[in-house]
Design an enzyme around this catalytic site. Structure first.
Site, PDB file in Angstrom:
ATOM      1  N   GLU A 173       0.824  -1.230   0.000  1.00 54.83           N
ATOM      2  CA  GLU A 173       0.000   0.000   0.000  1.00 54.83           C
ATOM      3  C   GLU A 173       0.850   1.269   0.000  1.00 54.83           C
ATOM      4  O   GLU A 173       0.596   2.201   0.769  1.00 54.83           O
ATOM      5  CB  GLU A 173      -0.960  -0.021   1.191  1.00 54.83           C
ATOM      6  CG  GLU A 173      -1.997  -1.125   1.097  1.00 54.83           C
ATOM      7  CD  GLU A 173      -3.086  -1.052   2.161  1.00 54.83           C
ATOM      8  OE1 GLU A 173      -2.974  -0.208   3.083  1.00 54.83           O
ATOM      9  OE2 GLU A 173      -4.048  -1.839   2.077  1.00 54.83           O
ATOM     10  N   GLU A 292      -5.488  -8.499  -0.394  1.00 55.67           N
ATOM     11  CA  GLU A 292      -6.243  -8.117   0.813  1.00 55.67           C
ATOM     12  C   GLU A 292      -7.701  -7.935   0.413  1.00 55.67           C
ATOM     13  O   GLU A 292      -8.001  -7.097  -0.440  1.00 55.67           O
ATOM     14  CB  GLU A 292      -5.716  -6.832   1.457  1.00 55.67           C
ATOM     15  CG  GLU A 292      -4.406  -6.985   2.207  1.00 55.67           C
ATOM     16  CD  GLU A 292      -4.052  -5.761   3.032  1.00 55.67           C
ATOM     17  OE1 GLU A 292      -4.991  -5.097   3.548  1.00 55.67           O
ATOM     18  OE2 GLU A 292      -2.857  -5.450   3.136  1.00 55.67           O
TER      19      GLU A 292
END
Length: 503
Positions: A173, A292
């Site tokens: 991320e 995710e």
């Protein structure tokens, strides 16, 4: 009663079922590791301190790959802190979750646990506070056979054979301002490309995942993927996607249609990646690592503890899931399977305690949350090839996604055994749906098992004291006659049917 129908044809193949679709995620966050997978002194703990009850449930879940060690945690992690004599390992601050990391569990211990759990490791390297050299060092420790400083250190630490980790995530991320070492798309794309080139020099067959957007709601979504891939297209194999869903303000209808958003997310990333490939005149296709995904009630998350509250393994985002959450998890698996031609891996985040299918209490019980069941059944039943399903169905109205089909479904077919599995979701909040499946192109089948997750109370959930409140139950409505299968799907439900050759 609503109605829905579709034909199944073994010629309408999307792609083979990718076993990595059924991945999980273990991050050094909250109680996922400590009192989750690892708790020395627990009545079920083995000689390595791993909870036997959690290992048993992990195997039952059917997960195939595990992303480790993060997550946001990885962007400040020093992997070498977690090797060597445990008593000599430093305690560090984890800035991501404002907790203390004892490093009692590191690479070697986790690899032993993953082997016991029959899981392939997907390893994430720190490109937040570190970079190319850290990635090369950890790859050498994990995978080089012997004869170098770090491979011989691994051997001295008890692992004579390399761990043969095949897939590495290039950070986590990195588009997010919350991320330690957050970078612009250009900064990250350059770093990812440099790291990938170095890793391929060390291990030519390595599989590499570049960071995509943290969610499709990020203001840089699409532009981030495009710029990163412009810089790293030839060096990486996959780009990551992350998505979490929750029910907002009692809007159950929109929540049940969450897979509509996941479908759009995947289609958008594929379009962006293919556009970059076209500009680069490349015949290569970039896959998606949806590493995710889950239901997460982020709106209830009040943030990590303040710096004055540094603690080891604090209770962080321990969501308790209900029937509707399980139905949505099942529907997201339908979406992931439907996109098996481009989604090459997926990891439900996370495995234990932290927004997880498995819950534990320190020194006490472990139990299955509602979301455990659709994952375990899909992982067990989805085999062979994913078949294209185009239902004709009644529709329902949603505030978030407009008019959507009441039924969402996907099917798999194993050419070797002849088995067929169908996974179906009834998104209606109030009406059952009669599903009719034309099996004319798949003659000679019989119903082997039928399962439905539903309840009169869509908010019913499991607890340590009542762990079987919500479980898959046999759906006795299934009827197969003259090549037509009919099945009644209750409102707010996820169902699975397995058909096998008769005789």
């Amino acid at each position: 009663m609503l109605s829905a129908s579709f034909p199944l044809n073994p010629s309408f193949v999307i792609a083979p079922v990718n076993r990595r679709t059924f991945g999980t995620f273990v991050e050094h966050m909250g109680r996922c590791v400590y009192t989750g997978i690892y708790e020395p002194g627990h009545p079920t703990a083995d000689k390595d301190g791993f909870r036997g009850d959690v290992l048993e449930l992990t195997r039952e879940l059917g997960a195939t790959v595990v992303r480790y060690p993060g997550g946001n945690f990885v962007s400040g992690y020093r992997w070498e802190d977690g090797i060597g004599p445990v008593g000599e390992r430093p305690v560090r601050r984890d800035l991501a979750w404002h907790s203390l990391e004892t490093n009692e569990i590191g690479i070697d211990e986790f690899a032993r646990w993953a082997k016991k759990a029959d899981l392939e490791i997907m390893y994430a390297v720190n490109l937040g506070t570190r970079g190319v050299q850290e990635a090369l060092d950890v790859q050498e420790y994990l995978n080089h056979p012997e004869g170098t400083r770090l491979s011989d250190l691994r051997r001295a630490n008890g692992a004579k054979e390399p761990y043969d980790v095949a897939i590495f995530c290039l950070g986590n991320e990195m588009d997010g301002p919350w991320q330690t070492g957050h970078k612009t798309a250009h900064e990250y794309g350059r770093l990812a490309a440099e790291t990938a080139r170095a890793l391929r020099s060390a291990q030519p067959g390595i599989e590499l995942v570049a960071c995509g957007s943290s969610s499709s709601s990020m203001p840089t979504f699409g532009a981030w993927e495009a710029e990163v891939l412009e810089l790293a297209y030839d060096q990486v194999d996959y780009i990551s996607a992350h998505a979490y869903y929750e029910e907002h303000d009692g809007d159950l209808a929109s929540f049940l249609a969450s897979a509509v958003d996941m479908d759009h997310f995947v289609a958008s990333v594929v379009a962006t990646a293919d556009s970059v490939g076209a500009r680069l005149k490349s015949t290569k296709k970039i896959g998606i690592s949806f590493d995710e995904w889950n239901v997460w009630y982020l709106s209830r998350f009040e943030g990590a503890p303040t710096p004055e509250e540094w603690a080891v393994a604090p209770r962080v985002i321990e969501d308790h899931y209900n029937v509707a959450d399980a139905v949505v998890v099942g529907s997201l698996l339908v979406s992931l399977l439907r996109h098996s031609d481009r989604v090459t891996a997926a990891c439900q985040a996370q495995l234990v305690n932290v927004i997880a299918p498995i819950m534990t209490e320190p020194g006490g019980r472990a139990w299955r949350q509602t979301i455990f069941h659709p994952f375990a059944l899909t992982a067990r039943l989805a085999k062979g090839e994913v078949l294209r399903v185009e239902p004709r169905a009644a529709t329902v109205e949603t505030a978030r996604y407009g008019t959507v089909a009441a039924l969402d479904a996907v099917a798999t077919h194993d050419p070797q055994t002849g088995e067929v599995s169908v996974f179906a979701v009834n998104r209606s909040t109030s009406e059952p749906t009669e599903l009719t499946i034309d099996l004319t192109a798949l003659p000679g089948l019989q119903v082997a098992e039928t399962w439905t997750v539903a309840d009169a109370d869509p908010y019913a959930r499991n607890t340590a004291d009542d762990p079987e409140r919500v479980v898959p139950r046999e759906n006795g409505s299934a009827s197969l006659s003259g090549g037509t299968l009919t099945l009644e799907l209750p409102p707010v439900s996820w169902s699975a049917v397995r058909l096998v050759p008769a005789g």
